[in-house]
Each structure stands twice: as C-alpha cells, then as structure tokens.
Design an enzyme around this catalytic site. Structure first.
Site, PDB file in Angstrom:
ATOM      1  N   CYS A 182       3.562  -5.155  -0.258  1.00 11.78           N
ATOM      2  CA  CYS A 182       2.844  -6.358   0.403  1.00 11.78           C
ATOM      3  C   CYS A 182       2.829  -5.814   1.756  1.00 11.78           C
ATOM      4  O   CYS A 182       3.805  -5.214   2.263  1.00 11.78           O
ATOM      5  CB  CYS A 182       3.941  -7.640   0.411  1.00 11.78           C
ATOM      6  SG  CYS A 182       3.205  -8.958   1.175  1.00 11.78           S
ATOM      7  N   VAL A 183       1.374  -5.812   2.174  1.00  9.93           N
ATOM      8  CA  VAL A 183       0.751  -5.106   3.311  1.00  9.93           C
ATOM      9  C   VAL A 183       0.403  -5.916   4.399  1.00  9.93           C
ATOM     10  O   VAL A 183      -0.179  -6.982   3.822  1.00  9.93           O
ATOM     11  CB  VAL A 183       0.246  -3.907   3.124  1.00  9.93           C
ATOM     12  CG1 VAL A 183       0.981  -2.758   2.457  1.00  9.93           C
ATOM     13  CG2 VAL A 183      -0.972  -4.303   2.302  1.00  9.93           C
TER      14      VAL A 183
END
Length: 126
Positions: A106-107
């Site tokens: 998750c960025v």
C-alpha cells in the site's frame, strides 16, 4: 505461453491503452481498479471508503468473470492519494477479503487518474 484477455461489462472499461486483465496459465493479472461505477462510467463521489467499495465491487466482477473469488487473490497493490485515509481504506478492504489475507503493498501516490482517491490492483491464482 499463451495469454487470454479478460474483459467484462460488469467492471469499467479501460480508460487508456490497456485491458482489464490478462490470464497467463493459472495466473491472472488485473489492471488497477478505480471507484468507477461501470453503469454510469464515472468515478463515484465521496470519501475514500465510497471509492474503495466501488473499486472492490469492480474487482468482484472481474473475479467472477474468471471463476474466482477473493480467496484466489494472492497479491494486491493499493494506491492511496492520502495516507490519512489508510485506516478508513483498511476497513473496507478487510470487509471484502474477510479472513483471507493476500500479500499486499500500500503506497501513497501524488495523483491517480480521474482524481481518484484509491486504486487497487490484484493478482489471482486459479
């Protein structure tokens, strides 16, 4: 290796030069899904939860197209415009996957297409 393009009208059409998914053997790679309502062809308005729910609904339609379920998802990559939305996003994400927990990245990103707040891509093993 032979590949097969995956497409369904139950999920939004690609908004660029790509396809909804590619099946290669028993692995399916799906393009990132935004919170676009396929019937309206527009991004749902509202909070990250609203857009995440629609993106996951689109993912559900793609999974159905290949005879898979969320339990077949082995990897997700999630893109958020604002990491302040991380907890709210996780609530919706956890609802969709239930007890199944695929590997995940998750960025935070600067911007997403259509000014979306979230995009989710998945890899599936059938």
């Amino acid at each position: 290796m032979e590949t097969k393009v995956i497409a369904t009208s139950k999920a939004p059409a690609a908004i660029g030069p790509y396809v909804q998914g590619i099946e290669a053997g028993n692995i399916v790679f799906f393009s990132g899904q935004l919170g676009i309502d396929p019937a309206a062809g527009k991004l749902v308005e509202g909070c990250v939860k609203c857009q995440a729910k629609q993106a996951l609904k689109n993912i559900g339609a793609l999974l159905e197209e290949v005879g898979a379920t969320p339990a077949n998802v082995v990897k997700t990559t999630c893109f958020l415009v604002d990491m302040a939305d991380f907890a709210a996003f996780n609530e919706v994400y956890a609802e969709f996957f239930g007890e199944h927990k695929p590997a995940r990245s998750c960025v935070a990103v600067h911007q997403l297409p259509l000014n979306a707040r979230v995009e989710i891509e998945i890899t599936v093993v059938k």
